[in-house]
Enzyme design. Structure first.
Site, short mmCIF file in Angstrom:
data_model
loop_
_atom_site.label_atom_id
_atom_site.label_comp_id
_atom_site.label_asym_id
_atom_site.label_seq_id
_atom_site.Cartn_x
_atom_site.Cartn_y
_atom_site.Cartn_z
N ASP A 103 0.92 -1.01 0.17
CA ASP A 103 -0.37 0.29 -0.26
C ASP A 103 1.14 1.69 0.05
O ASP A 103 1.77 1.02 1.09
CB ASP A 103 -0.82 -0.04 1.35
CG ASP A 103 -3.00 -0.09 1.21
OD1 ASP A 103 -2.90 1.41 0.92
OD2 ASP A 103 -3.20 -0.11 1.30
N GLU B 151 -6.65 3.74 -5.78
CA GLU B 151 -7.87 3.80 -5.01
C GLU B 151 -8.98 4.74 -4.87
O GLU B 151 -8.30 6.32 -5.26
CB GLU B 151 -7.53 3.85 -3.39
CG GLU B 151 -9.23 3.76 -2.77
CD GLU B 151 -9.12 4.47 -1.52
OE1 GLU B 151 -9.93 3.42 -0.51
OE2 GLU B 151 -8.38 4.27 -1.03
N ASP C 253 -12.12 -1.44 4.94
CA ASP C 253 -13.16 -0.35 5.08
C ASP C 253 -14.38 -0.65 4.85
O ASP C 253 -14.96 0.59 5.43
CB ASP C 253 -12.74 0.94 3.50
CG ASP C 253 -11.59 1.27 3.82
OD1 ASP C 253 -10.76 0.92 5.26
OD2 ASP C 253 -10.37 2.02 2.69
C1 GLC Z 1 -8.28 4.53 1.68
C2 GLC Z 1 -7.75 3.42 3.48
C3 GLC Z 1 -8.98 3.77 4.96
C4 GLC Z 1 -7.55 5.11 4.92
C5 GLC Z 1 -7.97 6.29 3.79
C6 GLC Z 1 -7.09 6.88 4.73
O1 GLC Z 1 -9.57 4.99 1.99
O2 GLC Z 1 -8.28 2.46 2.44
O3 GLC Z 1 -8.01 2.01 5.00
O4 GLC Z 1 -8.39 5.13 6.41
O5 GLC Z 1 -7.48 5.45 2.69
O6 GLC Z 1 -5.56 6.65 4.61
#
Ligand code: GLC
Ligand code: CA
Length: 551
Positions: free
Chosen positions: A98, A256, A329
């Site tokens: 990540d 994402e 999430d």
């Molecule tokens: C993304 C992650 C989540 C996190 C957010 C801020 O959405 O998947 O878990 O809280 O980013 O980093």
């Protein structure tokens, strides 16, 4: 270096803290992962995505990084990570990390230096603004944090506000600063040089903010200002810079994109010049809510199908989908779109509903066991910052009981309880007291029991993932949906080189009559079913799923 053809791949997501404790301190770690790599490989997946494993004060469980080039001591060491990486590779599993670069932790040395000295080398690493009209208390604009509340926090040291689109302890980096982007490219190289195969890039579509940070039109307490930081003016340019590094190594990049649309996606994931290989979008995660799980409404299959089909058709021949129903999430999908009463049936049906679409499937730890939501007795038992912020936000509008109910339904912690490996103490997750509550249902729902039962969710995932690889039609075929207005039936076709495969899914807890769509005749060959034996003809049993082939 040439990129692998990732289209046939599927990914397993590890949220390490709850995966497996290998050194007996109650916290999941890389020693545990090492021991479970054969298990992961046995599912038939090709890669692992690790949610953040870096040092972090855990204000947002790893998504607040305080050192990008190390491993959190709770999870092991760099040396242990290298062992996991080597063993994964020897089993034929790729490893992606990540990359959390929209923000750091406020405990990251860059932020500490930035607070201390506005004129120093780190002074411009974050997004600092004076209060409006020079008055403390007057926020620079009306943006809200994704975790509710204002997106600004005052730092006494600098006498200025800093932007945080997430928690207070997650200050946003100033990506417009070329030095920050250089840091990011170096971080990428650090891991790629070690042999990592790519990245899942956290909220990557938020990294370029609009010039002047204009206030948004207030409409919801959670999303104010979004048009001014989502898909910002320089996003493509910045992603191109990161892409150049990734391609030197043939690395895979999955971005994402909260609230991302098909139109936006095509900008990033189409063609040979694409800057990302796939996008994790959220459309289909809103079949029982508006924008976020906090704003719940009853599950609507039609809404789910519209989202599925929009992305399948929208990206067809132009991009490639990332397919998922769960991650760290979102609450567990059986508890949302399926039925806990029909756990096995709905867990397997949901697998068929998404695994056979066009794209790369992602499976989140425990999903393959049919794990369900945890419901903890009090807000104190919850750890997730977003859940606590929500609970606080609603203090004047609903009772404690109603607020807790909302948390039960929406909390990210529902999917963060320890993996249920066995029916033994602590669900076989750890010899010590686990860091977080184990779901009480571990005696019935666990990997050991799932292995033993030929009809289990786990066994179904294995069969389904193998089938996806055996049938080119399921990998590359075109997608077509039938009966889109049906409220209980989801049916789609994949067609390729004269072969057609139909996936038929019942979202009903009662027997459901069904028939073949126009243009289909005969029986088709049954490739996969989530029930043993034959049902009455023309009837699907509760949450039944069938995969049928015509060639
Ligand atoms: C993304 C992650 C989540 C996190 C957010 C801020 O959405 O998947 O878990 O809280 O980013 O980093
Ligand atoms: Ca441990």
């Amino acid at each position: 270096m040439e990129q692998p053809d990732f289209r046939s791949m599927s990914f397993y997501q590890i949220w390490i803290r709850s995966f497996c404790d290998g050194n007996g301190d109650g916290i999941g770690d890389l020693y545990g992962v090492y021991d479970k790599l054969e298990y992961i490989r046995s599912l038939g997946v090709d890669a692992i995505w690790f949610s953040p494993i870096y040092p972090s004060p855990n204000a947002d469980y790893g998504y607040d990084v305080s050192d990008y080039r190390n491993i959190h001591p709770d999870y092991g060491t760099l040396e242990q990570f290298r062992k996991v990486l080597d063993k994964a590779h020897s089993l034929g599993l790729k490893v992606i990390l990540d990359l959390v670069i929209n923000h750091t932790s406020d405990e990251h040395p860059w932020f500490q230096a930035s607070c201390r000295d506005p004129h120093g080398p780190y002074g411009d690493y974050y997004i600092w603004r004076h209060p409006r009209k020079g008055k403390k208390g007057k926020l620079p604009n009306n943006w809200s944090s994704q975790f509710t509340g204002p997106a600004w926090e005052y730092a006494e040291g600098r006498g200025q506000y800093y932007l945080h689109l997430f928690a207070k302890k997650q200050p946003d980096l100033n990506m417009d600063n070329p030095q920050v982007r250089r840091e990011i490219r170096e971080i990428m190289r650090f891991w790629l040089d070690m042999g990592v195969d790519g990245f899942r890039e956290d909220v990557i579509t938020f990294i370029s903010k609009h010039e002047g940070l204009p206030s948004g039109v207030p409409f919801l307490p959670v999303l104010n200002g979004m048009p001014f930081y989502k898909d910002g003016p320089n996003l493509l340019r910045y992603l191109r810079e990161f892409r150049a590094v990734a391609l030197e190594y043939g690395a895979i990049q999955i971005g994402e994109a909260p609230m991302g649309t098909v139109k936006e996606a095509l900008r990033y994931v189409s063609g040979p010049d694409r800057v990302l290989d796939m996008l994790i979008q959220f459309d289909h995660m809103q079949a029982d809510c508006f924008f976020t799980e906090f704003l719940h409404h009853p599950f609507s299959l039609r809404k789910l199908k519209r989202a599925f089909t929009r992305w399948q058709l929208g990206l067809a021949d132009r991009g490639w989908n990332a397919l998922y129903l769960e991650n760290h999430d979102h609450p567990r999908v059986i508890s949302r779109y399926g039925s806990e009463r029909f756990r096995r049936e709905s867990g397997t049906m949901l697998a068929a509903a998404y695994l056979f679409q066009q794209g790369c499937p992602f499976i989140y730890q425990g999903q393959e066991l049919g794990m369900t939501n945890v419901r903890l007795p009090s807000i104190e038992d919850y750890l997730d910052v977003a859940s606590h912020n929500l609970y606080r936000l609603l203090r004047h509008v609903s009772s404690d009981k109603a607020r807790l109910k909302r948390i039960h339904r929406s909390s990210r912690d529902s999917a963060r309880t320890p993996m249920q490996w066995t029916a033994g103490p602590n669900a076989g997750f750890s010899e010590a007291e686990p860091w977080f509550r184990v779901n009480d249902n571990y005696r019935e729902i666990n990997a050991e029991a799932e292995e033993a039962d030929p009809q289990s969710v786990l066994r179904f995932y294995r069969r389904a993932l193998a089938l996806r690889k055996e049938e080119e039609t399921l990998l590359y075929g075109s997608y077509r949906e039938f009966f889109p207005r049906h409220r209980k039936l989801y049916m789609y076709e994949r067609a390729w080189k004269g072969k057609r495969i139909l996936v038929v899914c019942s979202f009903s807890a009662k027997p459901l009559p069904w028939s073949l769509p126009a243009g289909y005749a005969g029986e088709g060959e049954l490739l996969l079913d989530n029930y043993p034996g034959e049902a009455a003809p023309g009837i699907l049993r509760p949450y039944e799923a069938k995969v049928l082939r015509w060639s």
